[in-house]
Write an enzyme that holds these catalytic residues in place. Structure first.
Site, PDB file in Angstrom:
ATOM      1  N   TRP A 151      33.314  40.703  52.923  1.00 48.63           N
ATOM      2  CA  TRP A 151      32.590  39.879  51.949  1.00 48.63           C
ATOM      3  C   TRP A 151      33.442  39.523  50.735  1.00 48.63           C
ATOM      4  O   TRP A 151      33.054  38.687  49.935  1.00 48.63           O
ATOM      5  CB  TRP A 151      31.316  40.622  51.475  1.00 48.63           C
ATOM      6  N   ASN A 152      34.593  40.179  50.539  1.00 48.19           N
ATOM      7  CA  ASN A 152      35.256  40.021  49.234  1.00 48.19           C
ATOM      8  C   ASN A 152      36.007  38.688  49.092  1.00 48.19           C
ATOM      9  O   ASN A 152      36.176  38.209  47.979  1.00 48.19           O
ATOM     10  CB  ASN A 152      36.145  41.224  48.890  1.00 48.19           C
ATOM     11  N   CYS A 180      41.620  43.913  48.323  1.00 45.65           N
ATOM     12  CA  CYS A 180      42.360  44.966  49.032  1.00 45.65           C
ATOM     13  C   CYS A 180      43.710  45.215  48.366  1.00 45.65           C
ATOM     14  O   CYS A 180      44.250  46.312  48.435  1.00 45.65           O
ATOM     15  CB  CYS A 180      42.546  44.575  50.485  1.00 45.65           C
ATOM     16  N   GLU A 191      49.116  38.644  58.808  1.00 45.02           N
ATOM     17  CA  GLU A 191      48.435  37.345  58.782  1.00 45.02           C
ATOM     18  C   GLU A 191      49.201  36.417  57.864  1.00 45.02           C
ATOM     19  O   GLU A 191      49.768  36.851  56.858  1.00 45.02           O
ATOM     20  CB  GLU A 191      46.996  37.502  58.284  1.00 45.02           C
ATOM     21  N   GLU A 193      43.604  44.251  59.325  1.00 43.55           N
ATOM     22  CA  GLU A 193      43.904  44.158  57.889  1.00 43.55           C
ATOM     23  C   GLU A 193      42.917  45.071  57.191  1.00 43.55           C
ATOM     24  O   GLU A 193      41.741  44.726  57.049  1.00 43.55           O
ATOM     25  CB  GLU A 193      43.729  42.703  57.414  1.00 43.55           C
ATOM     26  N   GLU A 213      39.663  53.795  47.471  1.00 43.78           N
ATOM     27  CA  GLU A 213      39.663  52.438  46.899  1.00 43.78           C
ATOM     28  C   GLU A 213      38.579  52.371  45.838  1.00 43.78           C
ATOM     29  O   GLU A 213      37.418  52.681  46.111  1.00 43.78           O
ATOM     30  CB  GLU A 213      39.300  51.422  47.989  1.00 43.78           C
ATOM     31  N   ALA A 267      30.823  38.738  57.106  1.00 44.31           N
ATOM     32  CA  ALA A 267      30.045  39.849  56.551  1.00 44.31           C
ATOM     33  C   ALA A 267      28.628  39.379  56.221  1.00 44.31           C
ATOM     34  O   ALA A 267      28.426  38.251  55.774  1.00 44.31           O
ATOM     35  CB  ALA A 267      30.730  40.371  55.288  1.00 44.31           C
TER      36      ALA A 267
HETATM   37  P1  NAD Z   1      33.645  46.747  56.037  1.00 42.96           P
HETATM   38  O1  NAD Z   1      34.656  47.455  56.861  1.00 42.96           O
HETATM   39  O2  NAD Z   1      32.419  47.498  55.657  1.00 42.96           O
HETATM   40  O3  NAD Z   1      33.132  45.435  56.782  1.00 42.96           O
HETATM   41  C1  NAD Z   1      34.012  44.429  57.213  1.00 42.96           C
HETATM   42  C2  NAD Z   1      33.364  43.643  58.317  1.00 42.96           C
HETATM   43  O4  NAD Z   1      33.164  44.497  59.427  1.00 42.96           O
HETATM   44  C3  NAD Z   1      31.998  43.065  57.970  1.00 42.96           C
HETATM   45  O5  NAD Z   1      31.863  41.820  58.603  1.00 42.96           O
HETATM   46  C4  NAD Z   1      31.052  44.069  58.585  1.00 42.96           C
HETATM   47  O6  NAD Z   1      29.782  43.526  58.903  1.00 42.96           O
HETATM   48  C5  NAD Z   1      31.800  44.448  59.833  1.00 42.96           C
HETATM   49  N1  NAD Z   1      31.460  45.748  60.406  1.00 42.96           N
HETATM   50  C6  NAD Z   1      30.989  46.849  59.785  1.00 42.96           C
HETATM   51  N2  NAD Z   1      30.838  47.847  60.677  1.00 42.96           N
HETATM   52  C7  NAD Z   1      31.226  47.362  61.869  1.00 42.96           C
HETATM   53  C8  NAD Z   1      31.302  47.904  63.188  1.00 42.96           C
HETATM   54  N3  NAD Z   1      30.967  49.162  63.460  1.00 42.96           N
HETATM   55  N4  NAD Z   1      31.752  47.112  64.178  1.00 42.96           N
HETATM   56  C9  NAD Z   1      32.112  45.843  63.932  1.00 42.96           C
HETATM   57  N5  NAD Z   1      32.070  45.270  62.717  1.00 42.96           N
HETATM   58  C10 NAD Z   1      31.636  46.024  61.694  1.00 42.96           C
HETATM   59  O7  NAD Z   1      34.419  46.187  54.771  1.00 42.96           O
HETATM   60  P2  NAD Z   1      33.838  45.368  53.551  1.00 42.96           P
HETATM   61  O8  NAD Z   1      33.083  46.313  52.670  1.00 42.96           O
HETATM   62  O9  NAD Z   1      33.139  44.142  54.021  1.00 42.96           O
HETATM   63  O10 NAD Z   1      35.177  44.878  52.833  1.00 42.96           O
HETATM   64  C11 NAD Z   1      35.908  45.659  51.971  1.00 42.96           C
HETATM   65  C12 NAD Z   1      37.048  46.329  52.690  1.00 42.96           C
HETATM   66  O11 NAD Z   1      37.882  45.356  53.300  1.00 42.96           O
HETATM   67  C13 NAD Z   1      37.960  47.096  51.741  1.00 42.96           C
HETATM   68  O12 NAD Z   1      38.329  48.308  52.344  1.00 42.96           O
HETATM   69  C14 NAD Z   1      39.153  46.158  51.590  1.00 42.96           C
HETATM   70  O13 NAD Z   1      40.342  46.792  51.200  1.00 42.96           O
HETATM   71  C15 NAD Z   1      39.248  45.583  52.948  1.00 42.96           C
HETATM   72  N6  NAD Z   1      39.987  44.322  52.920  1.00 42.96           N
HETATM   73  C16 NAD Z   1      41.244  44.293  53.458  1.00 42.96           C
HETATM   74  C17 NAD Z   1      41.980  43.128  53.413  1.00 42.96           C
HETATM   75  C18 NAD Z   1      43.359  43.064  53.989  1.00 42.96           C
HETATM   76  O14 NAD Z   1      43.854  41.949  54.184  1.00 42.96           O
HETATM   77  N7  NAD Z   1      44.021  44.166  54.284  1.00 42.96           N
HETATM   78  C19 NAD Z   1      41.439  41.978  52.827  1.00 42.96           C
HETATM   79  C20 NAD Z   1      40.160  42.038  52.290  1.00 42.96           C
HETATM   80  C21 NAD Z   1      39.430  43.222  52.353  1.00 42.96           C
END
Ligand code: NAD
Length: 496
Positions: free
Chosen positions: A169-170, A303, A477, A269, A400, A195
């Site tokens: 979502w971020n 992130c 990416e 990622e 984080e 998300a």
């Molecule tokens: P999240 O892991 O909770 O969710 C990410 C996505 O995965 C969402 O679409 C969610 O619905 C889905 N999801 C959740 N559980 C799942 C499952 N069991 N199976 C399949 N899909 C599932 O993360 P978030 O809270 O949406 O985002 C924040 C996190 O993302 C932070 O840890 C941040 O660092 C990371 N992030 C990383 C990058 C990068 O490029 N490395 C970029 C942006 C955000």
């Protein structure tokens, strides 16, 4: 608790009109080029806690229909001339740019980030389409002789197949385009699962994609409140060959285990815990400017956000004072209020996590020079905060923060800075400030991350390979290599 000043609902009536209207983008799942109406997942305005719209809640059966649609379109899309794929992506870039202001508003409305950040995100997101429009026509191969000189090695790159794309979502726009751009350029058909907190931006962009000429079934989008089983079902289908995930390290680990069952190729990622190292010889004002960007872009919900500020003793007090002044001056408010510099967090849960981390650090001797406690509001606000004297083993240093909190630690030597920077399971991004470029590069090489900003607080660029080491991910990416994540090398041993 301190009440927030100001009227945070001031622009609701005007903000919700035109292409930025949430109702317009909550019309349904997008499967095989058709919109399928539904409800079930409320989308909330984090500045008020009120529901904006409801989007459909896809079942496993819906997801399997999306795989069917992606399969039906796959053969045609992989045969489409690269120039044609390129021109579709290029038109999509133009349409996003034409609608940049409305998309930015929509991002601010559902995500809460300040409009300036949302505008930056739309520009960044659109650039992935332009970059991969250019890369689509430059997919190369390789030719070599075997070392004996007797034979030939020819390597082709083929589209890997149907890809499942899961985004957080971020950055509701950029995390999607960073995957869709290279996947479509490579010749893959995809199923995007955005998300649940921020699906409207994805649906709005997909509408533009259809207008740009993306054929039915090439791009399918579904929202679900049941992502685990829905994703597992798609990964278990042998037609799905790729999972590209951006999100937390915890969910990434679960998905890697799931993908292992059918040996699906994964790009991951994941989370970050970026160190921001400032040496005595740094340009203080440049370091504070960089710290504001590295910490406060998206209100700290990035992130790559600087999580741990390691500041050398000689410059420590001046840095704390300068950063405190800048953080204390930020205007907090609804993202879509044009005066806002720091918006609300995404959920109350996010605010509670920040509160827990800050409270624990304060109990152990940290001192807040500004902020330091949640605000009394119906929106999900946490004020910009600077903490000094933070113990290096506080939870704040290992989890984080994902919020507007700068935790500052003092260090003495280069070796100590490298050791502290590496004391984490994460390895996404790091920042180093020093006027001595030799020192900065030496320290940058010593820090185990996929990306290092040297005298820069922002590193994201569609032309650069973005990604992490250690438990921050697998693969990259963006850049020239990003497209290869969606391609399978095929080696031909050719006699001629
Ligand atoms: P999240 O892991 O909770 O969710 C990410 C996505 O995965 C969402 O679409 C969610 O619905 C889905 N999801 C959740 N559980 C799942 C499952 N069991 N199976 C399949 N899909 C599932 O993360 P978030 O809270 O949406 O985002 C924040 C996190 O993302 C932070 O840890 C941040 O660092 C990371 N992030 C990383 C990058 C990068 O490029 N490395 C970029 C942006 C955000």
């Amino acid at each position: 608790m301190k009440p927030i000043e100001g009227d945070f609902e001031m622009t609701l009536d005007t903000a919700f009109t035109g292409y930025a209207d949430p109702a317009l983008h909550a019309e349904g799942l997008y499967i095989g080029g058709k919109w399928e109406a539904g409800t079930g997942i409320p989308v909330t305005d984090p500045s008020t806690g009120k529901t904006l719209a409801e989007v459909p809640d896809a079942s496993i059966e819906d997801a399997m229909r999306a795989v069917d649609a992606a399969e039906a379109a796959a053969a045609g899309w992989r045969r489409t001339p690269p120039r044609q794929r390129s021109e579709i992506l290029r038109r999509w870039f133009t349409l996003m740019t034409d609608h940049a202001e409305e998309l930015a508003l929509l991002i601010s409305i559902e995500n809460g980030k300040a409009l300036a950040d949302a505008r930056g995100e739309v520009a960044y997101a659109a650039e992935f389409f332009r970059w991969y429009a250019e890369e689509a026509t430059r997919i190369g191969g390789e030719f070599r002789h075997t070392p004996s000189g007797a034979h030939n090695i020819l390597v082709d790159h083929e589209p890997i197949g149907i890809a499942v794309l899961i985004t957080p979502w971020n950055f509701p726009a950029a995390m999607a385009t960073r995957k869709i751009g290279p996947a479509l350029a490579a010749g893959c058909t995809v199923i995007l699962k955005p998300a649940s907190e921020t699906p409207l931006t994805a649906y709005a962009m997909v509408r533009l994609g259809a207008e740009a000429g993306v054929p039915p079934g090439v791009l399918n989008v579904l929202t679900t409140s049941n992502p685990g089983p829905v994703t597992a079902a798609m990964l278990a289908d042998p037609r799905v060959r790729k999972l590209s995930f951006t999100g937390s390290t915890g969910v990434g680990r679960t998905l890697l285990a799931e993908a292992a069952k059918t040996v699906v190729n994964c790009s991951m990622e994941l989370g970050g815990n970026a160190p921001f190292v400032v040496f005595d010889d740094a340009d203080l004002s440049a370091a504070i400017d960089g710290a504001m960007v590295a910490k406060m872009r998206n209100g700290g919900e990035a992130c790559t956000a600087a999580n741990r500020f390691y500041v050398q003793s000689g410059i420590h007090d001046a840095f704390v004072e300068g950063l405190t002044q800048r953080m204390a001056a930020l205007k907090l408010g609804a993202g879509y209020d044009p005066d806002t510099q720091c918006g609300p967090m995404i959920t109350t849960k996010a605010v509670d996590k920040i509160d827990r981390l800050v409270s624990e650090a304060k109990d152990r001797g940290a001192r807040a020079t500004t902020g330091g406690a949640p605000l009394d509001s119906s929106g999900y606000y946490y004020p910009p905060t600077v903490l000094e004297n933070v113990p290096t083993d506080a939870s704040l240093a290992h989890e984080e923060i994902f919020g507007p909190v700068a935790a500052i630690y003092r260090f003495e030597t280069e070796e100590e800075a490298i050791r502290l920077a590496n004391a984490t399971e994460y390895g996404l991004a790091a920042y180093v400030y020093s006027r001595d470029i030799m020192r900065a590069m030496h320290v940058g090489r010593g820090i185990e991350t996929g990306m290092v900003g040297i005298n820069r607080g922002l590193m994201s660029d569609p032309a650069a390979p973005f990604g992490g080491a250690k438990q921050s991910g697998l693969g990259r990416e963006g850049g020239v290599t990003g497209i290869l994540e969606f391609m399978e090398p095929k080696y031909f041993a050719v006699e001629f």
